[in-house]
Design a protein around this motif. Structure first.
Motif, PDB file in Angstrom:
ATOM      1  N   THR A 161      10.098 -37.920   3.750  1.00  0.00           N
ATOM      2  CA  THR A 161      11.234 -37.929   4.665  1.00  0.00           C
ATOM      3  C   THR A 161      11.912 -39.290   4.680  1.00  0.00           C
ATOM      4  O   THR A 161      11.252 -40.320   4.565  1.00  0.00           O
ATOM      5  CB  THR A 161      10.821 -37.526   6.100  1.00  0.00           C
ATOM      6  OG1 THR A 161      11.981 -37.543   6.941  1.00  0.00           O
ATOM      7  CG2 THR A 161       9.762 -38.455   6.672  1.00  0.00           C
ATOM      8  N   ASP A 162      13.234 -39.262   4.832  1.00  0.00           N
ATOM      9  CA  ASP A 162      13.997 -40.500   4.980  1.00  0.00           C
ATOM     10  C   ASP A 162      14.436 -40.692   6.429  1.00  0.00           C
ATOM     11  O   ASP A 162      15.213 -41.581   6.727  1.00  0.00           O
ATOM     12  CB  ASP A 162      15.197 -40.522   4.035  1.00  0.00           C
ATOM     13  CG  ASP A 162      16.204 -39.415   4.303  1.00  0.00           C
ATOM     14  OD1 ASP A 162      16.041 -38.639   5.271  1.00  0.00           O
ATOM     15  OD2 ASP A 162      17.179 -39.312   3.532  1.00  0.00           O
ATOM     16  N   GLY A 163      13.931 -39.852   7.310  1.00  0.00           N
ATOM     17  CA  GLY A 163      14.264 -39.962   8.721  1.00  0.00           C
ATOM     18  C   GLY A 163      15.288 -38.953   9.188  1.00  0.00           C
ATOM     19  O   GLY A 163      15.392 -38.691  10.379  1.00  0.00           O
ATOM     20  N   GLN A 164      16.036 -38.384   8.262  1.00  0.00           N
ATOM     21  CA  GLN A 164      17.015 -37.358   8.613  1.00  0.00           C
ATOM     22  C   GLN A 164      16.825 -36.071   7.811  1.00  0.00           C
ATOM     23  O   GLN A 164      17.308 -35.023   8.206  1.00  0.00           O
ATOM     24  CB  GLN A 164      18.432 -37.881   8.406  1.00  0.00           C
ATOM     25  CG  GLN A 164      18.758 -39.045   9.317  1.00  0.00           C
ATOM     26  CD  GLN A 164      20.135 -39.595   9.072  1.00  0.00           C
ATOM     27  OE1 GLN A 164      20.597 -39.680   7.941  1.00  0.00           O
ATOM     28  NE2 GLN A 164      20.799 -39.974  10.143  1.00  0.00           N
ATOM     29  N   ARG A 165      16.119 -36.215   6.685  1.00  0.00           N
ATOM     30  CA  ARG A 165      15.889 -35.063   5.811  1.00  0.00           C
ATOM     31  C   ARG A 165      14.437 -35.068   5.359  1.00  0.00           C
ATOM     32  O   ARG A 165      13.760 -36.085   5.432  1.00  0.00           O
ATOM     33  CB  ARG A 165      16.811 -35.135   4.583  1.00  0.00           C
ATOM     34  CG  ARG A 165      18.277 -35.215   4.948  1.00  0.00           C
ATOM     35  CD  ARG A 165      19.133 -35.568   3.766  1.00  0.00           C
ATOM     36  NE  ARG A 165      18.787 -36.907   3.278  1.00  0.00           N
ATOM     37  CZ  ARG A 165      19.271 -37.454   2.186  1.00  0.00           C
ATOM     38  NH1 ARG A 165      20.122 -36.793   1.430  1.00  0.00           N
ATOM     39  NH2 ARG A 165      18.915 -38.668   1.800  1.00  0.00           N
ATOM     40  N   ARG A 179      16.761 -38.912  14.050  1.00  0.00           N
ATOM     41  CA  ARG A 179      17.617 -40.033  13.642  1.00  0.00           C
ATOM     42  C   ARG A 179      16.719 -41.229  13.388  1.00  0.00           C
ATOM     43  O   ARG A 179      16.458 -42.013  14.292  1.00  0.00           O
ATOM     44  CB  ARG A 179      18.626 -40.348  14.734  1.00  0.00           C
ATOM     45  CG  ARG A 179      19.623 -39.246  14.996  1.00  0.00           C
ATOM     46  CD  ARG A 179      20.603 -39.646  16.086  1.00  0.00           C
ATOM     47  NE  ARG A 179      19.926 -40.230  17.247  1.00  0.00           N
ATOM     48  CZ  ARG A 179      19.719 -39.605  18.396  1.00  0.00           C
ATOM     49  NH1 ARG A 179      20.154 -38.378  18.559  1.00  0.00           N
ATOM     50  NH2 ARG A 179      19.102 -40.212  19.387  1.00  0.00           N
ATOM     51  N   GLY A 180      16.223 -41.322  12.209  1.00  0.00           N
ATOM     52  CA  GLY A 180      15.366 -42.446  11.850  1.00  0.00           C
ATOM     53  C   GLY A 180      13.965 -42.005  11.500  1.00  0.00           C
ATOM     54  O   GLY A 180      13.498 -40.935  11.904  1.00  0.00           O
ATOM     55  N   LEU A 181      13.282 -42.853  10.740  1.00  0.00           N
ATOM     56  CA  LEU A 181      11.975 -42.504  10.195  1.00  0.00           C
ATOM     57  C   LEU A 181      10.924 -42.296  11.277  1.00  0.00           C
ATOM     58  O   LEU A 181      10.173 -41.321  11.240  1.00  0.00           O
ATOM     59  CB  LEU A 181      11.523 -43.573   9.203  1.00  0.00           C
ATOM     60  CG  LEU A 181      10.210 -43.310   8.481  1.00  0.00           C
ATOM     61  CD1 LEU A 181      10.259 -41.981   7.723  1.00  0.00           C
ATOM     62  CD2 LEU A 181       9.885 -44.453   7.554  1.00  0.00           C
TER      63      LEU A 181
END
Length: 181
Positions: free
Chosen positions: A164-168, A35-37
């Motif tokens: 990555t965007d923090g979730q994907r 949950r988050g970068l």
């Protein structure tokens, strides 16, 4: 019977499998157990790093990844580079990242960078793992990144990229061409 994993082992396993799928199917977003970068970069580091590899990362992230046994290295010598974002100054680095050799292409770097997945520049991906072509949108990267990456990829030489965007996470193996539309 399925072995029981600790929460840390489960997270590392899920992250590692997401990274494998991301490189196997370039351009398809894979969910990360984060949950988050910052948490995503740490999870990726914990899944990939051990005492046999060198890492370049910002100070706080490097400190959180020390328990893996990873060896801090300057960016030119690093096996893995974990960056919350890719700044314009980093473009000059790309040409000096480890790209392997004809005899040992596996001695290349892996670049993990924070990005905005699903927004920003439109790109077309082509190559192994992509049926025909695949269009993706990526933001938060200097536009010149993709031209510089294309210039440096000379199979089997090159480097792998995870965004990555923090979730994907999205994978760009060295074998895949990414053209800005």
């Amino acid at each position: 019977m399925t072995p029981a994993y600790t929460p840390a082992e489960r997270r590392a396993r899920e992250t590692f499998l997401a990274l494998l799928r991301a490189l196997s199917f370039p351009g398809l977003l894979q969910p990360l157990p984060a949950r988050g970068l910052e948490e995503a970069l740490q999870a990726i580091g914990e899944a990939l790093l051990d005492e046999g590899v060198g890492l370049y990362a910002p100070g706080p992230l490097l400190q959180r990844l020390r328990p893996t046994g990873v060896r801090p290295r300057p960016w030119r010598e690093a096996d893995y580079l974990l960056l919350p974002r890719l700044e314009g100054e980093h473009l000059a680095w790309l040409g000096e990242l480890r790209r392997g050799s004809l005899l040992e292409p596996e001695r290349s770097a892996t670049l993990v960078v924070g990005a905005r997945l699903g927004q920003g520049l439109s790109l077309v991906l082509e190559g192994p793992g992509v049926e025909g072509s695949r269009q993706v949108r990526l933001g938060g990267l200097p536009p010149a990144f993709f031209a510089e990456r294309a210039r440096l990829m000379e199979y089997p030489l090159g480097f792998e990229v995870f965004l990555t965007d923090g979730q994907r996470v999205l994978g760009l193996p060295r074998t895949v061409r990414a053209e800005v539309l």
